[in-house]
Motif scaffolding. Structure first.
Motif, short mmCIF file in Angstrom:
data_model
loop_
_atom_site.label_atom_id
_atom_site.label_comp_id
_atom_site.label_asym_id
_atom_site.label_seq_id
_atom_site.Cartn_x
_atom_site.Cartn_y
_atom_site.Cartn_z
N THR A 75 0.82 -1.19 0.00
CA THR A 75 0.00 0.00 0.00
C THR A 75 0.86 1.25 0.00
OG1 THR A 75 -1.55 -1.26 1.32
CG2 THR A 75 -1.95 1.07 1.17
N VAL A 78 1.41 2.61 -3.45
CA VAL A 78 0.18 3.20 -3.97
C VAL A 78 -0.08 4.55 -3.32
CG1 VAL A 78 -2.32 2.88 -4.14
CG2 VAL A 78 -0.80 0.94 -4.49
N ILE A 81 2.15 7.25 -4.85
CA ILE A 81 1.66 7.66 -6.17
C ILE A 81 0.41 8.53 -6.02
CG2 ILE A 81 0.66 6.82 -8.33
CD1 ILE A 81 2.55 4.40 -8.03
N LEU A 82 -0.53 8.13 -5.16
CA LEU A 82 -1.72 8.93 -4.94
C LEU A 82 -1.39 10.29 -4.32
CD1 LEU A 82 -4.29 6.29 -3.65
CD2 LEU A 82 -4.33 7.51 -5.81
#
Length: 105
Positions: A75, A78, A81-82
């Protein structure tokens, strides 16, 4: 029905009030943020000692996913990147590219 113009602010004082009002809200917002951060940091010790095993499981799960680092990462990747995408969109909004979303009329 006809509208009656406001006598509270004249055409001279109205721009001053519009520019000062957001500045007056800053201390309240900083107070809310500071209170949240202090409560969160103060609760870390309680959570880490009372729920030690579960906390470590969640940290491991959050950082590495289900152990499949080679397959899809965790996670954390991710979220990075978010975070970059949200940061870029906030910068884009603050640049004035989308005036309808900036909140100013």
């Amino acid at each position: 029905m006809t509208a009656i113009p406001s006598t509270r602010f004249t055409s001279i004082t109205r721009p001053i009030v519009r520019s000062v009002t957001p500045l007056a809200e800053v201390p309240a917002q900083l107070g809310h943020i500071t209170t949240f951060i202090i409560d969160t940091v103060a609760g870390i010790r309680h959570v880490a000692t009372t729920y030690r095993r579960q906390t470590l499981l969640y940290i491991h799960e959050f950082a590495w996913g289900r152990g499949a680092v080679l397959v899809g990462g965790g996670t954390a990747v991710v979220l990075v990147i978010l975070g970059m995408a949200v940061g870029a969109s906030i910068l884009d909004l603050s640049s004035g590219a989308y005036p309808c979303l900036s909140g100013s009329d």
